[in-house]
Write an enzyme that holds these catalytic residues in place. Sequence first.
Site, PDB file in Angstrom:
ATOM      1  N   MET A 148       0.829  -1.210   0.000  1.00  0.00           N
ATOM      2  CA  MET A 148       0.000   0.000   0.000  1.00  0.00           C
ATOM      3  C   MET A 148       0.862   1.257   0.000  1.00  0.00           C
ATOM      4  SD  MET A 148      -2.980   1.223  -0.109  1.00  0.00           S
ATOM      5  CE  MET A 148      -3.151   2.990  -0.234  1.00  0.00           C
ATOM      6  N   GLU A 149       0.474   2.189  -0.865  1.00  0.00           N
ATOM      7  CA  GLU A 149       1.295   3.368  -1.160  1.00  0.00           C
ATOM      8  C   GLU A 149       1.072   4.563  -0.231  1.00  0.00           C
ATOM      9  OE1 GLU A 149      -1.304   2.228  -3.120  1.00  0.00           O
ATOM     10  OE2 GLU A 149      -2.410   3.891  -3.999  1.00  0.00           O
ATOM     11  N   GLU A 166       4.712   0.750  -5.636  1.00  0.00           N
ATOM     12  CA  GLU A 166       4.241   1.595  -4.528  1.00  0.00           C
ATOM     13  C   GLU A 166       5.008   2.912  -4.507  1.00  0.00           C
ATOM     14  OE1 GLU A 166       1.566   0.498  -3.472  1.00  0.00           O
ATOM     15  OE2 GLU A 166       1.823  -1.607  -4.055  1.00  0.00           O
TER      16      GLU A 166
HETATM   17  N1  TRP Z   1      -3.321   0.539  -3.736  1.00  0.00           N
HETATM   18  C1  TRP Z   1      -2.692  -0.739  -3.505  1.00  0.00           C
HETATM   19  C2  TRP Z   1      -1.778  -0.961  -4.686  1.00  0.00           C
HETATM   20  O1  TRP Z   1      -2.153  -1.350  -5.724  1.00  0.00           O
HETATM   21  C3  TRP Z   1      -3.650  -1.864  -3.412  1.00  0.00           C
HETATM   22  C4  TRP Z   1      -4.139  -2.191  -2.054  1.00  0.00           C
HETATM   23  C5  TRP Z   1      -3.402  -2.388  -0.970  1.00  0.00           C
HETATM   24  C6  TRP Z   1      -5.455  -2.461  -1.666  1.00  0.00           C
HETATM   25  N2  TRP Z   1      -4.192  -2.758   0.070  1.00  0.00           N
HETATM   26  C7  TRP Z   1      -5.442  -2.790  -0.316  1.00  0.00           C
HETATM   27  C8  TRP Z   1      -6.644  -2.469  -2.323  1.00  0.00           C
HETATM   28  C9  TRP Z   1      -6.590  -3.123   0.370  1.00  0.00           C
HETATM   29  C10 TRP Z   1      -7.794  -2.790  -1.638  1.00  0.00           C
HETATM   30  C11 TRP Z   1      -7.753  -3.117  -0.297  1.00  0.00           C
HETATM   31  O2  TRP Z   1      -0.658  -0.662  -4.676  1.00  0.00           O
HETATM   32 ZN    ZN Z   2      -1.215   0.269  -7.015  1.00  0.00          ZN
END
Ligand code: TRP
Ligand code: ZN
Length: 880
Positions: A270-271, A305
């Site tokens: 997660m970013e 990320e």
């Molecule tokens: N934004 C994250 C990515 O693609 C994806 C992601 C991480 C996510 N944790 C999550 C999406 C929980 C839905 C739920 O890099």
């Molecule tokens: Zn992403």
Amino acid sequence: MRGENEETIFLKDYAETPYAIEKIELDVRIAPETSIIRTFLTLAPRAATAPGTPLVLDGAETLTLRSIAIDGLPLALTAYEATADGLTVHQPPTKRFVLETEVAVEPEKNIKLMGFYRSSGTWCTQCEPEGFRRITYYYDRPDVLSLFKVRMQADKMLAPVLLANGNLVEQGDLTNGQHFAVWEDPFPKPAYLFAMVAGDLGSIHDSFTTSSGRKVALGIYCTHGKEDECFYAMDSLKRSMAWDERRFGREYDLDIFNIVAVSDFNFGAMENKGLNIFNDKLVFAKPETATDADYINIESVIAHEYFHNWTGDRITCRDWFQLCLKEGLTVYRDQEFSMDERSRPVNRIEDVRQLRQTQFPEDGGPLAHPPRPDRYKEINNFYTATVYEKGAEVVRMLATLLGEAGFRKAMDLYFERHDGEATTIEAFIKVFEDASGQDLQHFQQWYLQAGTPELDITDRYDAASQTYTLELTQTNPPTPGQADMQPLVLPIQFGLIGPNGSPMSWGAVSGAEVRDDLIVFDKAKATVTFSGVPNKPVPSLLRGFSAPVKLTTNATDADQLFLARHDGDPFNRWQALQDVAMKLVVDAVAGKPWTDAQVGALGDALEDTLNSKELDPAYKALAITLPNDLAVAREIASNVDPDRIHSIRKQLLAAVVGRLAPTLEKVYLTNDSRLAYSPDFQQTGRRSMKNTALQVLVLGSAEGAATLAREQYDRALNMTDRLAALYAVVWAWTPDAEALVEDFRARFTADPLVLDKWLTVVATAPEPDVVDRMKAILAAPDFPQNNPNRLRALTATFGMNNPTQFGRADGAGFRFLAEFVGDVDKRNPQVAARVLTAFRVWRSYESVRRTEAEKALKSLQESGSLSRNTADILERTLSG
Ligand code: TRP
Ligand code: ZN
């Protein structure tokens, strides 16, 4: 506000919030069992907001409201209402005001892993897409950007490390063994990018100096004892930072960039701004426990990320319908990074294989949706291969249409125009139009329409007039909820190859827009005529897979094998071999067995490829990886019998091995190495060549191959070689298989990430005991029932990658998976819904299996109350 009933959210209903949140300050007291969160929101009505418009914030059942005040004055009970969905203040002040709430939360009980939770002792958060409402009352939507400041306080022994987004502005010790840290993020952001971490963690540190000379402190945090497994991730991060400056002129913008590895995580990573949180399997690597594929994934997800910092964080999404604005673009960027770091042709082939294996079945089944959907019931179900991988293909087509310089110019304009905004796909496309002068309105339909276009190209040559003609036809099959499909803009990269194997040129072209080596085909039909063509060429079409379509042509096997030897485009050389092998298997499944001459011709072309001096070992490994069972099933598409496909494909391998065994053995030996392990492209490629040769030999029942595999398993110096050997015997289910699987379990699975590898091996075995074995594993008292990695390694792998056993004719595979989904849904709906998507192919089976699959789905439906996530997937799977 969303109620218990299944409501559909529509893109057309988008409206701004009536209040802006100018600032948010959080005061978090972290303690075992109950943590207390005080939130100060500085709110201001927007210009158009009628005085007294209620303030309706999102919340969740995880919040227990303990106090509420506005501008320091506690609210009367009648002035507000708090429910399991959120908080309403009936008559807020008409001017700027501060709303103060205090809630209690219980992270230890949060096994959905959304919001604030605890993983192996570490407190952490996951807020995308709707997790922040499980932490405090807020406008939990991406278009509400605010300045965040957070003060964290915890016991210094339990949580010596306190991290959040942005910069550390203050920290210190308090009485009673407590300490605190204050973090402030100077960049406004939506709540989904918020993160905090508290725990007793080890760490490694490094730094990166940006192109303008700013020194950024880099840290990776992990469980104590794992620090030495974080260095490859750190190296990948530094290379990503340098690459984004080189390729896109994007410099990092804070003084600190931290990564935290946690063991319980619903996705890859997660970013969060300045504080990325990672599933630990995408951070930890050492040669004894991680494979080359793991290293490759770590490199690409660290990059992904990191790249979100600009495509996602600095420029974010207006609403969740725009998810592919950040995801498709960021996948495109991470793919380009990995290509530049490794090999463009090899990576392209692997990306396309992945697209076909994950996205094509989605797009051709009941769960099909456009990259930019216009409705959803549960947004978590839209983090899909379509949004990510097809989204990346759409950006790649834009890059093809604009050319390298044009694309860079457009991206520069995108960053300049939309920095600091929450924006849309339309605005993104507009940037590309303005930067290039091209009209992209028709192209935009790629974002709005689901389904994989079918492209047929038929050629003919007229010697008398020296004209060469391509007849192009595009078909766009209907998808759930979309009946009238439009032809899309297909950029078709191509070349013509003359009889001697070299590129051919032509005089004039008519019938479609042709720019150098690119046909832009945007209608249902077109006839493209080339004049001044002295000989009949062999066309190389859709080079580099320049559009995500299913291509059929009138090429003969001889044409394809000619391309396999002479095409200047490495993707199409590979594709030609795949097509020839695919045709042999598909025809044989349909009752038309191959001839010796056909296998001989394929074998000769494979042999020439293996003996080539100019091709990389990594590329050769892909060339001899013939289409797998799943690819064949996709090609056949209806009345699928996975057992028949499996046995015929195995016979083809045996026939090929019958001719190629000596070459494969030679290749095996020349690529075997005892060098100290390095994850670089060269070494990875040699291992890939060696191990693919071994697997083909074993699966094709070559004399002595099973023994060779067993020896490699025993003497392997790294996990790549050990696991490849284990897979060789498991896929062929040789007499050794059972014993080796048990040996691997006993000797290597103390490490949870290696346990996942064992679970994956067990789940993919193409033999009838696998369902019972999996049931026993899940029922074992020490099986970690709440860890997504463990659960998915066994069950999602089974559903997606074990075609014969998931698709058993007696329905035992379907029943197992449906029952698992019903059970896990009570604990982690996201995992349940994801595993359930394995059923998306159910209508493609022959009737006995189709009936069994439907029965299993129906009994899940009748089993009682399902989460919104799982109910949504189930409903669409059954109806689509
Ligand atoms: N934004 C994250 C990515 O693609 C994806 C992601 C991480 C996510 N944790 C999550 C999406 C929980 C839905 C739920 O890099
Ligand atoms: Zn992403």
